[in-house]
Motif scaffolding. Structure first.
Motif, PDB file in Angstrom:
ATOM      1  N   UNK A   1       0.843  -1.192   0.000  1.00 25.82           N
ATOM      2  CA  UNK A   1       0.000   0.000   0.000  1.00 25.82           C
ATOM      3  C   UNK A   1       0.880   1.244   0.000  1.00 25.82           C
ATOM      4  N   UNK A   2       0.552   2.207  -0.847  1.00 27.50           N
ATOM      5  CA  UNK A   2       1.297   3.458  -0.923  1.00 27.50           C
ATOM      6  C   UNK A   2       0.328   4.628  -0.865  1.00 27.50           C
ATOM      7  N   UNK A   3       0.725   5.666  -0.152  1.00 25.00           N
ATOM      8  CA  UNK A   3      -0.038   6.920  -0.125  1.00 25.00           C
ATOM      9  C   UNK A   3       0.892   8.026  -0.569  1.00 25.00           C
ATOM     10  N   UNK A   4       0.403   8.851  -1.459  1.00 25.88           N
ATOM     11  CA  UNK A   4       1.210   9.975  -1.930  1.00 25.88           C
ATOM     12  C   UNK A   4       0.294  11.149  -2.252  1.00 25.88           C
ATOM     13  N   UNK A   5       0.881  12.329  -2.268  1.00 28.08           N
ATOM     14  CA  UNK A   5       0.152  13.520  -2.678  1.00 28.08           C
ATOM     15  C   UNK A   5       0.532  13.825  -4.109  1.00 28.08           C
TER      16      UNK A   5
END
Length: 84
Positions: A76-80
């Motif tokens: 899982x990856x979160x980025x803006x």
């Protein structure tokens, strides 16, 4: 920057509309002031919308099988989003 520009337009429009008592035959300064204030409000709204849009995050989920062990791996990856 767009919010600052909107504030400047509103201030200049308010000065033209309410503070100046000058009559010019070829232009209505009060109408120009109201137009500038309206444009300033529109620019401020657009600036706020763009700021809110820029702060969103993107979540990405990838599932694959590890070739060495045969186990299923989830990442899982979160980025803006990057700025333009």
């Amino acid at each position: 920057m767009s919010i600052g520009l909107g504030i400047v337009l509103v201030v200049i429009g308010a000065i033209l509309t309410f503070a100046l008592n000058i009559t010019v035959e070829w232009i209505n300064l009060q109408l120009v002031g109201y137009i500038l204030m309206g444009a300033g409000v529109v620019v401020i709204i657009i600036g706020i919308v763009l700021l809110a849009r820029r702060r969103r995050t993107v979540a990405t989920s990838r599932t694959s099988v590890d070739p060495a062990t045969g186990d299923q791996v989830t990442r899982n990856e979160r980025s803006t989003p990057e700025e333009p």
